[in-house]
Design an enzyme around this catalytic site. Structure first.
Site, PDB file in Angstrom:
ATOM      1  N   PRO A 192      24.492  -9.066   6.233  1.00  0.00           N
ATOM      2  CA  PRO A 192      24.651 -10.256   5.180  1.00  0.00           C
ATOM      3  C   PRO A 192      25.825 -11.080   5.557  1.00  0.00           C
ATOM      4  CG  PRO A 192      25.871  -8.019   4.495  1.00  0.00           C
ATOM      5  CD  PRO A 192      25.108  -7.881   5.655  1.00  0.00           C
ATOM      6  N   ASP A 224      26.571 -11.324   1.343  1.00  0.00           N
ATOM      7  CA  ASP A 224      27.779 -10.722   1.293  1.00  0.00           C
ATOM      8  C   ASP A 224      28.755 -11.271   0.434  1.00  0.00           C
ATOM      9  OD1 ASP A 224      29.756  -8.487   1.698  1.00  0.00           O
ATOM     10  OD2 ASP A 224      30.362  -9.638   3.782  1.00  0.00           O
ATOM     11  N   TRP A 277      33.976  -4.825   3.999  1.00  0.00           N
ATOM     12  CA  TRP A 277      33.116  -4.350   5.003  1.00  0.00           C
ATOM     13  C   TRP A 277      32.415  -3.049   4.766  1.00  0.00           C
ATOM     14  CZ3 TRP A 277      31.987  -7.445   8.800  1.00  0.00           C
ATOM     15  CH2 TRP A 277      32.921  -8.329   9.418  1.00  0.00           C
ATOM     16  N   GLN A 311      31.254  -7.733  16.056  1.00  0.00           N
ATOM     17  CA  GLN A 311      31.173  -7.056  14.658  1.00  0.00           C
ATOM     18  C   GLN A 311      31.100  -5.327  15.102  1.00  0.00           C
ATOM     19  OE1 GLN A 311      30.890  -7.686  11.729  1.00  0.00           O
ATOM     20  NE2 GLN A 311      30.631  -9.880  12.181  1.00  0.00           N
ATOM     21  N   TRP A 321      30.901  -5.169  10.980  1.00  0.00           N
ATOM     22  CA  TRP A 321      29.810  -4.468  10.551  1.00  0.00           C
ATOM     23  C   TRP A 321      28.989  -3.350  11.267  1.00  0.00           C
ATOM     24  CZ3 TRP A 321      24.002  -5.486  10.904  1.00  0.00           C
ATOM     25  CH2 TRP A 321      23.390  -4.910   9.667  1.00  0.00           C
ATOM     26  N   LYS A 372      36.517 -23.000  21.803  1.00  0.00           N
ATOM     27  CA  LYS A 372      36.262 -22.424  20.417  1.00  0.00           C
ATOM     28  C   LYS A 372      35.909 -23.450  19.468  1.00  0.00           C
ATOM     29  CE  LYS A 372      36.924 -17.940  18.635  1.00  0.00           C
ATOM     30  NZ  LYS A 372      37.851 -16.684  18.359  1.00  0.00           N
ATOM     31  N   LYS A 407      36.864 -26.555  12.811  1.00  0.00           N
ATOM     32  CA  LYS A 407      36.764 -27.888  12.164  1.00  0.00           C
ATOM     33  C   LYS A 407      37.938 -28.582  12.368  1.00  0.00           C
ATOM     34  CE  LYS A 407      34.196 -26.509   7.921  1.00  0.00           C
ATOM     35  NZ  LYS A 407      34.477 -25.323   6.993  1.00  0.00           N
TER      36      LYS A 407
END
Ligand SMILES: [Zn+2]
Ligand SMILES: [Zn+2]
Length: 1021
Positions: free
Chosen positions: A47, A86, A559, A596, A600, A633, A636
């Protein structure tokens, strides 16, 4: 008739129409429902949090999530896909704190936890519409109408049930431990969260501190006696090194390596004590060594002590001492306080001084040593990371206190040296505050108790790429530490643990009914909300002493929420209690970013192992990072974020999908470049579109209708070849997708489309062009039709829009009884009897010879349009020569030569008058001399080419008949007469008229082979 297809295409527009078609016809729902009753293929959606715009990395994950279930559905599996959101945790709280302008937990408490959590609940879905729009637009097929949501009461209840199972097995405990703590968020982070936030090249102080030796006459050895004597002569100091000056006020011991050699050196009328092995590194190797002794001689209870840098009692800070397992007993003020040295096995002789400063409140190793050696324990920092007490630097954040502490020590002559160091340091992955290692009470899940099960379960999982299994994930499991899973926060699943106000007994609740059944239960309000602060109102009687039990304040790691989704999305076991047996568990497939493995992927695996001792997913694609075009990477602040909508609106979702599938394997780090999306659109999507447009255009002219039962005996070697390649492609794509390798599968498709366009269609053009509707022509149409229809099905999981467009026009319009969407069709099955390996190899050889021949022509500066008398070829074997003889017409046509000759070896080709091009055992030579006849034929072909271009420029339809006008020198006129039939046929000219083009003709003049020529074309009415 097929609907006409323009060779100019606007993919985003085509896709919008297809989206409408899917929406209006419930194609996704039907693609699932039509396979109900078949074996299940289970996909778990990891999610996302919908409180920010979806980025390009989300698109990456979502297209890889999409492709496998689409493929499985076409293979006949029942493949429901449920969306999930999530909704809990720090990211959400941080966003709301930002909106409210808060910077501390105190402000939240003042504002009210209920109001704060209401804001969180609203904020969670701030970008839901955008997420849904993006999900639909990129054709990630997942049930968005019935998602699981981690903040739902039912979801929380299953999470409580899971915790209760662990509690009952004794796997949940509260430990007073040093945990990585974010002072801004005011909460501990689990080790997998810490792993998300390491930063390289962080600048910190690197300082050498002097700890003053306090001489004691009570010595336990000769060495100590000498040390005592020395320290009476001149001031003596232990030299220790640290990168965290803020922990120095919490210092309560110095650690040495028991077996290492330590020395006393003299410098500026003082003695300094450190490990001899590091003297040079510290720059003291020129000093006189006045004493040598072992680490174990320094570490004694009575012999050699030192004076604290800061006596906690002078600064209003409490001093405690470890006693027993984890009791910390307050100590009386002592203005003669000294600390001692301890001998340990963890002191490094690689860096520092061989003497390590210990602050048991601020380091895991320090804490353990404190417990072990019953050291003092002094907290000088609060949970916000600010210095407490009355120190001169009190109230400062630790990193700001660093220079002030050093100034203070320097003024007292206790700073030996101060530098800067660049090293790796962990930061909070959410708010980017440096983490502090901080001793406090935290709730743990004893995952180390099931370490063997975690490792055994991982052996059953297929990882793509494979190296994650025993690499990133395997290592993580091998080095497993208990899961610190409580958070001192507000917006999360409340930890379902209650504590007795009187006797301190703890109880864990496994659900709402469990709570309601407890004696003296009270506080439940409707409507039910299992979040704070309402859950904090729920109390019941202590089963031991009858006093009130109240919930502990913590919530849990989000998590844990997402890792419980295999059960919680079904409200197991309160509903769907057959989940574990009916095929809904475990998942066949999951896909997320490979980072992850500590997020997750780990929480799924840990929870499943803790509860059921088995893994909950069988196959997993872990995709790599997506960087900007320069390999940096995206962020913003850098302004290098790729805005997915911009790419989709310009090129279409298929182009973006295809690029993400094909550009590199999912496990690799990728650099996103819009230029590459454009390039891939041109190279693949437009190539396929042109073949499609070509087919439809000619098929409509010839009124070709496909026959459902077409059992063709293909006439042409070309047809047999492409049908062989097509069936091989079906085998290859099926195998690759079955092996969770979309990149490999897609590249095979791309290579096939390239052959189809650049060899099959190009070489077959004339067959479609001839006006008689003979068997060969029908064979060509049927072959190309079969290729395009099969391609539409193979492409359906990759580029679902383009696949649908092809299918709608080529299949649905002709066969009303066929499934009305390509996504309802079955995945193609190869007819392996049609695979002719010899023919494929032969054709490859022809392609190679043709390519060498063209290279030789280009070297000689002779256009392919200029016919040549012959070509000389040398190949590796007689067998290859036989193959070429069989396919000779193809070579003659490809190379525009009249004859093909063979010679035995490449060496013989170096004759004058020839130009050779060779590769390995293959070589092709072309003669450079051109006879007048061939020159005339070449000119005729050049004229045909010019006329064809003019027809297009004039906007004529390809089937329009025309009149051609020409004017030129005698030679030109002769060629026009000699090749009149050929020119007429190729250009659909009824007449070739030698005069100035009349009114309404499209005219151009050229210089061809040194001759001036004026051409005009005019469409016949
Ligand atoms: Zn933080
Ligand atoms: Zn009690």
């Amino acid at each position: 008739m097929f609907h006409s297809v323009n060779s100019k295409v606007n993919f985003p527009q085509v896709e919008e129409n297809i989206l409408n078609f899917w929406r209006n016809n419930n194609v996704f729902e039907r693609s699932v429902e039509s396979r109900r009753g078949s074996p299940r293929f289970v996909f778990y959606e990891g999610p996302p949090t919908a409180n920010g715009s979806p980025g390009i990395h989300h698109v990456l994950a979502r297209v890889f999530k999409d492709i496998i279930p689409r493929y499985k559905a076409m293979k006949g599996y029942y493949t429901p896909r449920i969306a999930g959101w999530d909704t809990h945790g720090l990211p959400v709280e941080l966003e709301v704190e930002r909106e409210l302008g808060f910077s501390s937990k105190a402000q939240i408490e003042e504002y009210g936890v209920d109001r704060f959590n209401t804001r969180c609940r609203e904020s969670v879905f701030g970008y839901l519409k955008e997420w849904e729009a993006m999900t639909e637009r990129i054709a990630f097929w997942v049930d968005l109408k019935h998602p699981y949501i981690t903040m739902d009461n039912k979801y929380i209840e299953t999470v409580w049930w899971a915790i209760k199972q662990m509690w009952d097995k004794g796997l949940v405990y509260q430990g007073y431990r040093v945990t990585p703590h974010c002072p801004r968020c005011g909460t501990s982070l689990s080790s997998h969260e810490v792993a998300l936030g390491y930063r390289d090249d962080v600048e910190d102080p690197s300082v050498y501190i002097k700890f003053k030796v306090v001489p004691s006459p009570i010595s336990e050895s000769e060495e100590q006696k000498r040390l005592y004597e020395l320290s009476r002569e001149k001031p003596a100091y232990f030299l220790a090194w640290t990168t965290t000056p803020w922990t120095l006020p919490g210092n309560t011991a110095l650690a040495v390596a028991a077996d290492a050699e330590y020395v006393v050196v003299e410098l500026d009328n003082e003695y300094l004590i450190m490990a001899s092995a590091l003297l040079k590194q510290v720059g003291l190797d020129d000093c006189e060594v006045v004493e040598r002794l072992k680490g174990s001689d320094l570490a004694t209870i009575t012999g050699v002590n030192y004076k604290p840098l800061f006596n906690p009692h002078d600064f209003g800070v409490e001093r405690r001492r470890f006693q027993g397992q984890s009791e910390l007993v307050p100590q009386e003020p002592d203005d003669k306080l000294t600390y001692r040295l301890i001998a340990t096995d963890f002191v490094s002789l690689e860096e520092g001084t061989g003497i390590v400063h210990m602050a048991p409140a601020y380091g895991e190793v320090d804490y353990e040593a404190g417990k072990d050696k019953e050291l003092d324990f002094v907290h000088t920092v609060d949970l916000q990371g600010n210095i407490i007490g009355t120190y001169p630097f009190a109230g400062k954040f630790v990193k700001e206190a660093d220079p002030l502490i050093l100034d203070d020590l320097k003024s007292r002559g206790l700073l030996y040296r101060s530098e800067k160091i660049r090293h790796t340091y962990p930061f909070c992955w959410r708010c980017e505050t440096p983490l502090l290692y901080y001793a406090k009470q935290t709730w743990y899940i004893r995952t180390t108790a099931v370490k063997e099960g975690l490792i055994a379960g991982n052996n059953e999982i297929n990882w793509y790429p494979e190296h994650i299994k025993h690499g990133r994930f395997g290592d993580w499991l091998e080095n497993n530490v208990d899961w610190a899973f409580s958070r001192e926060r507000y917006w999360g699943t409340p930890l379902p643990v209650w504590k007795c106000e009187s006797c301190n007994k703890y109880e864990c609740a496994g659900g709402v009914k469990d709570l309601k059944e407890r004696a003296g239960f009270t506080g439940l309000k409707e409507p039910l909300d299992l979040h704070r602060p309402f859950v904090d109102e729920l109390t019941f009687d202590c089963p031991e002493c009858g006093a009130r039990m109240r919930r502990v304040p913590e919530v849990i790691d989000c998590w844990f929420d997402s890792g419980a989704m295999p059960l919680a999305q079904w409200h197991y076991p309160f509903e769907n209690d057959t989940l574990l047996e009916d095929g809904r568990f475990p998942a066949d497939y999951i896909c997320e970013a490979d980072e992850q493995t500590r997020g997750w992927f780990y929480s799924l695996h840990a929870i499943s192992t803790l509860l059921f001792n088995r893994p909950c997913f069988r196959n997993v694609i872990g995709h790599g990072l997506i960087l900007d075009v320069k390999g940096e990477k995206m962020s913003k602040t850098k302004g290098n974020m790729v805005e997915p909508w911009a790419v989709i609106n310009k090129y279409g979702a298929d182009a973006l999908r295809w690029y993400l599938f094909i550009a590199t394997s999912p496990g690799n780090v990728r650099r996103f470049s819009e230029k590459s999306v454009a390039e891939i659109t041109r190279r693949f999507l437009l190539t396929l579109w042109n073949v499609y447009s070509f087919f439809v255009t000619y098929a409509n002219i010839d009124r070709f209708t496909p026959d459902a039962e077409a059992t063709l005996s293909f006439q042409s070697e070309l047809d047999k070849w492409i049908i062989s390649e097509l069936n091989q492609l079906v085998v290859d794509v099926d195998t690759a997708l079955d092996g969770y390798n979309p990149t490999e599968a897609g590249r095979k498709i791309e290579s096939f489309v390239n052959d189809l366009s650049n060899w099959y269609v190009r070489r077959s053009r004339r067959r479609f062009w001839k006006s008689e509707n003979d068997a060969d022509k029908r064979s060509a149409y049927t072959t190309l039709y079969q290729c395009l229809v099969t391609l539409s099905k193979l492409l359906a999981p990759f580029t679902p829009f383009l696949a649908e467009e092809l299918y709608q026009n080529l299949v649905s319009s002709v066969f009303p009884e066929a499934p009305d969407s390509v996504h309802l069709a079955d995945f193609p099955v190869a007819d392996v009897t049609k695979i002719d390996k010899q023919l494929v190899a032969d054709t490859q050889l022809v392609m190679k010879i043709s390519s060498l021949g063209r290279a030789a022509r280009s070297q000689a500066g002779i256009k392919v349009r200029q016919p040549l008398a012959h070509v000389v070829v040398s190949v590796a074997s007689n067998k290859e020569q036989e193959s070429l003889e069989r396919l000779k017409p193809q070579i003659l046509e490809e190379l525009n030569v009249k004859d093909l000759e063979f010679i035995d070896s490449v060496a013989e080709l170096g004759k004058p008058g020839y130009v050779v091009s060779s590769e390995g055992n293959c070589a092709v030579a072309i003669p450079t001399e051109i006879s007048p006849e061939l020159a005339g034929e070449g000119l005729a072909r050049e004229i045909v080419h010019r006329l064809q271009v003019m027809r297009r420029s004039a906007g004529f339809d390809i089937a329009d008949y025309i009149v051609t006008y020409y004017q030129g020198e005698a030679y030109i006129r002769q060629v026009m007469v000699d090749y009149a039939d050929y020119i007429k046929q190729e250009t659909l000219s009824r007449q070739l008229i030698e005069r100035v083009p009349g009114e309404g003709a499209f005219t151009e003049s050229f210089k061809l082979g040194g001759y001036d020529i004026l051409l005009g074309v005019k469409r016949l009415g």
